[in-house]
Design a protein around this motif. Structure first.
Motif, mmCIF file in Angstrom:
data_model
loop_
_atom_site.group_PDB
_atom_site.id
_atom_site.type_symbol
_atom_site.label_atom_id
_atom_site.label_comp_id
_atom_site.label_asym_id
_atom_site.label_seq_id
_atom_site.Cartn_x
_atom_site.Cartn_y
_atom_site.Cartn_z
ATOM 1 N N MET A 66 0.831 -1.207 0.000
ATOM 2 C CA MET A 66 0.000 0.000 0.000
ATOM 3 C C MET A 66 0.866 1.258 0.000
ATOM 4 O O MET A 66 0.530 2.245 -0.658
ATOM 5 C CB MET A 66 -0.949 0.002 1.191
ATOM 6 C CG MET A 66 -2.045 -1.037 1.084
ATOM 7 S SD MET A 66 -3.040 -0.879 -0.396
ATOM 8 C CE MET A 66 -3.837 0.670 -0.110
ATOM 9 N N LEU A 67 1.970 1.233 0.734
ATOM 10 C CA LEU A 67 2.886 2.371 0.725
ATOM 11 C C LEU A 67 3.434 2.585 -0.676
ATOM 12 O O LEU A 67 3.469 3.719 -1.175
ATOM 13 C CB LEU A 67 4.029 2.161 1.713
ATOM 14 C CG LEU A 67 5.136 3.206 1.689
ATOM 15 C CD1 LEU A 67 4.602 4.582 2.050
ATOM 16 C CD2 LEU A 67 6.266 2.801 2.616
ATOM 17 N N ASN A 68 3.829 1.505 -1.344
ATOM 18 C CA ASN A 68 4.355 1.602 -2.705
ATOM 19 C C ASN A 68 3.324 2.228 -3.645
ATOM 20 O O ASN A 68 3.667 3.043 -4.496
ATOM 21 C CB ASN A 68 4.746 0.211 -3.205
ATOM 22 C CG ASN A 68 5.311 0.239 -4.596
ATOM 23 O OD1 ASN A 68 6.293 0.914 -4.873
ATOM 24 N ND2 ASN A 68 4.662 -0.479 -5.502
ATOM 25 N N VAL A 80 6.252 11.335 3.638
ATOM 26 C CA VAL A 80 6.347 9.871 3.671
ATOM 27 C C VAL A 80 6.254 9.373 5.110
ATOM 28 O O VAL A 80 5.571 8.381 5.389
ATOM 29 C CB VAL A 80 7.645 9.383 2.982
ATOM 30 C CG1 VAL A 80 7.785 7.869 3.086
ATOM 31 C CG2 VAL A 80 7.668 9.816 1.528
ATOM 32 N N VAL A 81 6.895 10.058 6.041
ATOM 33 C CA VAL A 81 6.801 9.673 7.452
ATOM 34 C C VAL A 81 5.361 9.809 7.936
ATOM 35 O O VAL A 81 4.863 8.976 8.691
ATOM 36 C CB VAL A 81 7.773 10.512 8.320
ATOM 37 C CG1 VAL A 81 7.516 10.295 9.805
ATOM 38 C CG2 VAL A 81 9.211 10.154 7.988
ATOM 39 N N ALA A 82 4.650 10.837 7.471
ATOM 40 C CA ALA A 82 3.238 11.001 7.843
ATOM 41 C C ALA A 82 2.398 9.850 7.283
ATOM 42 O O ALA A 82 1.470 9.386 7.951
ATOM 43 C CB ALA A 82 2.715 12.337 7.340
ATOM 44 N N MET A 83 2.692 9.385 6.075
ATOM 45 C CA MET A 83 1.946 8.268 5.488
ATOM 46 C C MET A 83 2.204 6.969 6.229
ATOM 47 O O MET A 83 1.289 6.181 6.451
ATOM 48 C CB MET A 83 2.327 8.077 4.019
ATOM 49 C CG MET A 83 1.685 9.049 3.087
ATOM 50 S SD MET A 83 1.787 8.565 1.360
ATOM 51 C CE MET A 83 3.528 8.411 1.076
ATOM 52 N N THR A 84 3.458 6.723 6.612
ATOM 53 C CA THR A 84 3.823 5.458 7.249
ATOM 54 C C THR A 84 3.604 5.476 8.756
ATOM 55 O O THR A 84 3.509 4.427 9.372
ATOM 56 C CB THR A 84 5.300 5.125 6.990
ATOM 57 O OG1 THR A 84 6.112 6.145 7.551
ATOM 58 C CG2 THR A 84 5.571 4.989 5.513
ATOM 59 N N ARG A 85 3.551 6.673 9.335
ATOM 60 C CA ARG A 85 3.460 6.860 10.787
ATOM 61 C C ARG A 85 4.630 6.209 11.514
ATOM 62 O O ARG A 85 4.495 5.729 12.635
ATOM 63 C CB ARG A 85 2.133 6.334 11.328
ATOM 64 C CG ARG A 85 0.972 7.110 10.820
ATOM 65 C CD ARG A 85 -0.301 6.654 11.415
ATOM 66 N NE ARG A 85 -1.357 7.570 11.005
ATOM 67 C CZ ARG A 85 -2.386 7.873 11.734
ATOM 68 N NH1 ARG A 85 -2.529 7.333 12.919
ATOM 69 N NH2 ARG A 85 -3.283 8.712 11.292
ATOM 70 N N ALA A 86 5.784 6.173 10.845
ATOM 71 C CA ALA A 86 7.012 5.644 11.435
ATOM 72 C C ALA A 86 8.207 6.257 10.730
ATOM 73 O O ALA A 86 8.149 6.543 9.536
ATOM 74 C CB ALA A 86 7.069 4.125 11.308
ATOM 75 N N LEU A 87 9.276 6.457 11.465
ATOM 76 C CA LEU A 87 10.524 6.898 10.853
ATOM 77 C C LEU A 87 11.098 5.749 10.040
ATOM 78 O O LEU A 87 10.932 4.587 10.404
ATOM 79 C CB LEU A 87 11.528 7.320 11.921
ATOM 80 C CG LEU A 87 11.123 8.500 12.801
ATOM 81 C CD1 LEU A 87 12.152 8.699 13.896
ATOM 82 C CD2 LEU A 87 10.972 9.753 11.985
ATOM 83 N N GLY A 88 11.763 6.052 8.952
ATOM 84 C CA GLY A 88 12.362 5.011 8.126
ATOM 85 C C GLY A 88 13.698 4.566 8.687
ATOM 86 O O GLY A 88 14.388 5.311 9.375
ATOM 87 N N GLU A 89 14.060 3.327 8.377
ATOM 88 C CA GLU A 89 15.375 2.818 8.757
ATOM 89 C C GLU A 89 16.381 3.390 7.768
ATOM 90 O O GLU A 89 16.297 3.145 6.562
ATOM 91 C CB GLU A 89 15.368 1.296 8.681
ATOM 92 C CG GLU A 89 16.702 0.672 8.926
ATOM 93 C CD GLU A 89 16.695 -0.827 8.640
ATOM 94 O OE1 GLU A 89 17.782 -1.418 8.749
ATOM 95 O OE2 GLU A 89 15.644 -1.376 8.297
ATOM 96 N N GLN A 90 17.332 4.186 8.265
ATOM 97 C CA GLN A 90 18.284 4.854 7.372
ATOM 98 C C GLN A 90 19.346 3.870 6.918
ATOM 99 O O GLN A 90 20.031 3.253 7.727
ATOM 100 C CB GLN A 90 18.920 6.053 8.059
ATOM 101 C CG GLN A 90 19.742 6.893 7.135
ATOM 102 C CD GLN A 90 20.184 8.207 7.763
ATOM 103 O OE1 GLN A 90 20.041 8.405 8.953
ATOM 104 N NE2 GLN A 90 20.709 9.078 6.945
ATOM 105 N N VAL A 111 9.876 -1.418 1.274
ATOM 106 C CA VAL A 111 9.986 -0.346 0.291
ATOM 107 C C VAL A 111 11.236 0.442 0.638
ATOM 108 O O VAL A 111 11.393 0.898 1.771
ATOM 109 C CB VAL A 111 8.747 0.572 0.301
ATOM 110 C CG1 VAL A 111 8.926 1.727 -0.662
ATOM 111 C CG2 VAL A 111 7.502 -0.212 -0.026
ATOM 112 N N THR A 112 12.127 0.586 -0.328
ATOM 113 C CA THR A 112 13.344 1.369 -0.153
ATOM 114 C C THR A 112 13.182 2.661 -0.953
ATOM 115 O O THR A 112 12.896 2.612 -2.144
ATOM 116 C CB THR A 112 14.566 0.578 -0.643
ATOM 117 O OG1 THR A 112 14.593 -0.682 0.038
ATOM 118 C CG2 THR A 112 15.844 1.335 -0.366
ATOM 119 N N CYS A 113 13.345 3.796 -0.267
ATOM 120 C CA CYS A 113 13.118 5.110 -0.883
ATOM 121 C C CYS A 113 14.413 5.908 -0.912
ATOM 122 O O CYS A 113 15.170 5.892 0.052
ATOM 123 C CB CYS A 113 12.070 5.897 -0.097
ATOM 124 S SG CYS A 113 10.481 5.085 0.002
#
Length: 138
Positions: A66-68, A80-90, A111-113
């Motif tokens: 769904m994120l993709n 993107v953080v608002a859509m996922t409601r989580a910080l991404g793994e850097q 998903v890798t952005c």
């Protein structure tokens, strides 16, 4: 070159000049009040996004598929953080361009952005093979 770094300050100066020419000192105060309000609105949105993100683990998303489907080129990292409601793994080194973040769901799909200048330029969805055990157990 990022034109926002040029046009936003020029726009602020143009607003201040127009306010002064139309209403004198009161016009400058009105423009200043509007700019403060604009800054506070952005700060409030940032704080709301971060408060929602603190409840989820870093790099987690409910559904990577769904994120993709919802991602679009040009959106910023905060969107993107608002859509996922989580910080991404850097995944990239800190301060290095492009910034690479990953969000993974419960089925180990991820998903890798890639973000350049804070804007999403490309992303990639990886799903495990159907016969593959997502937990990696034998």
């Amino acid at each position: 070159m990022n034109l926002r770094k040029i046009f936003i300050p020029l726009g602020i100066v143009a607003l201040a000049i127009a306010g002064y020419r139309a209403y004198g000192l009161q016009g400058i105060l009105t423009v200043s009040g509007g700019l403060v309000m604009w800054g506070l609105l952005h700060y409030t949105r940032l704080m709301n996004v971060m408060q929602k993100a603190r409840n989820n683990p870093i790099g987690y998303v409910g559904s990577a598929v769904m994120l993709n489907a919802r991602l679009k080129s040009g959106v910023n990292l905060m969107h993107v953080v608002a859509m996922t409601r989580a910080l991404g793994e850097q995944l990239s080194a800190e301060g290095q361009e492009p910034e690479v973040y990953r969000w993974t769901d419960g089925t180990q799909s991820h998903v890798t952005c890639e973000f350049v200048n804070g804007r999403l330029v490309r992303w990639n969805l990886v799903r495990p093979a159907p016969g593959e055990d997502p937990a990696g157990e034998s």
